[in-house]
Design a protein around this motif. Structure first.
Motif, mmCIF file in Angstrom:
data_model
loop_
_atom_site.group_PDB
_atom_site.id
_atom_site.type_symbol
_atom_site.label_atom_id
_atom_site.label_comp_id
_atom_site.label_asym_id
_atom_site.label_seq_id
_atom_site.Cartn_x
_atom_site.Cartn_y
_atom_site.Cartn_z
ATOM 1 N N GLU A 98 24.889 97.267 -52.891
ATOM 2 C CA GLU A 98 24.027 96.084 -53.003
ATOM 3 C C GLU A 98 24.842 94.798 -52.953
ATOM 4 O O GLU A 98 24.446 93.820 -52.315
ATOM 5 C CB GLU A 98 23.233 96.146 -54.311
ATOM 6 N N SER A 99 25.992 94.809 -53.619
ATOM 7 C CA SER A 99 26.823 93.602 -53.625
ATOM 8 C C SER A 99 27.346 93.287 -52.237
ATOM 9 O O SER A 99 27.463 92.118 -51.864
ATOM 10 C CB SER A 99 27.997 93.776 -54.603
ATOM 11 N N MET A 100 27.662 94.314 -51.462
ATOM 12 C CA MET A 100 28.149 94.102 -50.104
ATOM 13 C C MET A 100 27.026 93.670 -49.163
ATOM 14 O O MET A 100 27.254 92.982 -48.175
ATOM 15 C CB MET A 100 28.794 95.384 -49.567
ATOM 16 N N GLY A 101 25.800 94.058 -49.497
ATOM 17 C CA GLY A 101 24.665 93.707 -48.645
ATOM 18 C C GLY A 101 24.297 92.240 -48.713
ATOM 19 O O GLY A 101 23.930 91.643 -47.694
ATOM 20 N N GLU A 102 24.387 91.661 -49.912
ATOM 21 C CA GLU A 102 24.076 90.240 -50.100
ATOM 22 C C GLU A 102 25.132 89.604 -51.007
ATOM 23 O O GLU A 102 24.831 89.192 -52.129
ATOM 24 C CB GLU A 102 22.686 90.067 -50.718
ATOM 25 N N ARG B 177 24.474 85.856 -52.497
ATOM 26 C CA ARG B 177 23.443 85.753 -53.535
ATOM 27 C C ARG B 177 23.927 86.331 -54.853
ATOM 28 O O ARG B 177 23.742 85.727 -55.923
ATOM 29 C CB ARG B 177 22.158 86.474 -53.093
ATOM 30 N N HIS B 178 24.546 87.499 -54.798
ATOM 31 C CA HIS B 178 24.990 88.146 -56.030
ATOM 32 C C HIS B 178 26.140 87.370 -56.680
ATOM 33 O O HIS B 178 26.227 87.305 -57.910
ATOM 34 C CB HIS B 178 25.407 89.582 -55.747
ATOM 35 N N LEU B 179 27.009 86.770 -55.870
ATOM 36 C CA LEU B 179 28.081 85.957 -56.446
ATOM 37 C C LEU B 179 27.512 84.702 -57.102
ATOM 38 O O LEU B 179 27.968 84.290 -58.183
ATOM 39 C CB LEU B 179 29.100 85.580 -55.369
ATOM 40 N N ALA B 180 26.499 84.106 -56.476
ATOM 41 C CA ALA B 180 25.859 82.925 -57.058
ATOM 42 C C ALA B 180 25.201 83.266 -58.399
ATOM 43 O O ALA B 180 25.290 82.502 -59.367
ATOM 44 C CB ALA B 180 24.829 82.346 -56.094
#
Length: 204
Positions: free
Chosen positions: A178-182, A185-188
């Motif tokens: 999921e983290s690699m997919g978006e 957004r996830h870092l934000a």
């Protein structure tokens, strides 16, 4: 050191590397970074063998000829450090060069918190990488340093030994896939959560 022959004659090659690992062996690029890129133990051995044959093809088989592969920084960027050394390049600490260029020491002293980041924060982060260098600058300025990462693979005791107060990973709340997919957004989302934790006053 400037190359003496060919089209690069007289050109000074300065290699700003963020790691000081060698190219081959137990502490080389493949062994250090291969597992975090998804290589199995068997694949690590196989890839290291490919690099060893490449070194022989480029430099020759004798220990003296192979010396660039054993130099610190040769394993940077998957072996690009080695390639540039063979062309006559000189490796310098990337974080020290950037820190000096942007005035990082003064900036750290002028703020309350130093934030840095990395894809995977693990024990390889000690090998001259950006996190290690930024944490050293923060310590010299007597400021806390925190890390935002894709994933965190060291414990609190180990990270404090590296000069890091706390580290936060995207994968604490989502899967690696999921983290690699978006990633943006996830870092934000992670940055917002961490900002609320460290802010001296309520946000929003």
């Amino acid at each position: 050191m400037a190359p003496q022959t060919g089209r690069l004659r007289g050109v000074e090659l300065v290699v700003a590397a963020d790691v000081d690992v060698t190219l081959l062996g137990m502490f080389g690029a493949t062994k250090t970074f291969g597992p975090q890129k998804g290589l199995t133990d068997a694949q690590v051995v196989e890839v290291d063998g490919w690099l060893d044959r490449f070194v022989v093809a480029v430099c020759g088989p004798s220990p003296a000829q192979r010396r660039p592969a054993d130099a610190k920084g040769a394993g940077a960027a998957g072996g690009l450090g080695f390639a540039l050394m063979v062309l006559g390049g000189t490796v310098v600490s990337g974080i020290e060069l950037v820190a000096e260029t942007v005035g990082l020491t003064a900036e750290a002293g002028a703020h309350d918190l130093v934030v840095t980041g990395e894809g995977t924060y693990d024990f390889s982060s000690r090998a001259g990488k950006v996190v290690h260098g930024v944490a050293a600058v923060a310590a010299a300025a007597a400021r806390p340093c925190i890390v935002l990462a894709g994933q965190v693979l060291v414990g609190s005791r180990e990270m404090r030994a590296m000069g890091v107060e706390s580290a936060y990973g995207v994968t604490e709340r989502v899967t690696v896939e999921e983290s690699m997919g978006e990633p943006a957004r996830h870092l934000a989302d992670l940055a917002e959560r961490v900002a609320r934790t460290w802010s001296p006053r309520p946000l929003g």
